[in-house]
Scaffold this motif. Structure first.
Motif, short mmCIF file in Angstrom:
data_model
loop_
_atom_site.label_atom_id
_atom_site.label_comp_id
_atom_site.label_asym_id
_atom_site.label_seq_id
_atom_site.Cartn_x
_atom_site.Cartn_y
_atom_site.Cartn_z
N GLN A 124 -10.44 -4.10 -1.96
CA GLN A 124 -11.77 -4.81 -3.45
C GLN A 124 -11.14 -4.80 -4.45
O GLN A 124 -11.98 -5.72 -4.95
CB GLN A 124 -12.10 -2.60 -3.22
CG GLN A 124 -13.24 -2.00 -2.32
CD GLN A 124 -14.30 -3.38 -2.61
OE1 GLN A 124 -14.45 -3.90 -2.71
NE2 GLN A 124 -14.71 -3.28 -0.70
N SER B 229 -6.48 0.42 -14.22
CA SER B 229 -6.29 2.07 -13.98
C SER B 229 -6.74 2.11 -15.23
O SER B 229 -7.60 3.18 -15.74
CB SER B 229 -4.95 2.67 -12.98
OG SER B 229 -5.18 1.95 -12.25
N ILE C 215 -2.01 3.25 -2.47
CA ILE C 215 -3.33 3.26 -1.85
C ILE C 215 -3.79 2.83 -1.36
O ILE C 215 -3.04 2.23 -0.18
CB ILE C 215 -3.42 1.81 -2.95
CG1 ILE C 215 -2.84 0.21 -2.73
CG2 ILE C 215 -3.17 2.18 -4.56
CD1 ILE C 215 -3.13 -0.40 -3.77
N CYS D 282 0.79 -1.13 -0.34
CA CYS D 282 0.19 0.03 0.20
C CYS D 282 1.16 0.88 0.48
O CYS D 282 0.57 2.12 -1.20
CB CYS D 282 -1.02 0.13 1.54
SG CYS D 282 -2.56 -1.20 0.94
N THR E 14 -8.60 -0.57 -0.94
CA THR E 14 -8.83 -0.23 -2.60
C THR E 14 -7.82 -1.91 -2.54
O THR E 14 -8.56 -2.56 -3.89
CB THR E 14 -7.32 0.77 -2.90
OG1 THR E 14 -7.82 1.80 -2.51
CG2 THR E 14 -8.09 0.71 -4.46
#
Length: 82
Positions: free
Chosen positions: A36, A76, A29, A24, A33
């Motif tokens: 998920q 993304s 992030i 992370c 996130t």
């Protein structure tokens, strides 16, 4: 941001698997996130993450930093176009 430690001190071998906190921080992030993306199937077991420890499948996750970064970057670009 500094690069995460990628070599173990005793062997000099490079690490591929990192903790949730390290991934992370490196990717910028949140834990949610990452969670998920895992729950939606974007990140898959064995390729992107694995459980470790003797906890009958409920241990903490380790993440393959290179695979996660490559997948999130590609995902993304496809899903977050403006």
């Amino acid at each position: 941001m500094a690069e995460p430690m990628s070599a173990t001190p005793s062997t000099g071998r490079h690490r591929a698997w990192f903790t949730t906190a390290e991934v992370c921080e490196w990717l910028g992030i949140s834990r949610e996130t990452l969670r998920q993306l895992r729950l939606r199937g974007v990140l898959q077991p064995g390729k992107h993450f694995r459980r470790w420890g003797c906890t009958q499948g409920k241990g903490p996750l380790q993440w393959h930093l290179e695979n996660v970064e490559a997948t999130i970057t590609g995902w993304s670009r496809r899903h977050l176009r403006q």
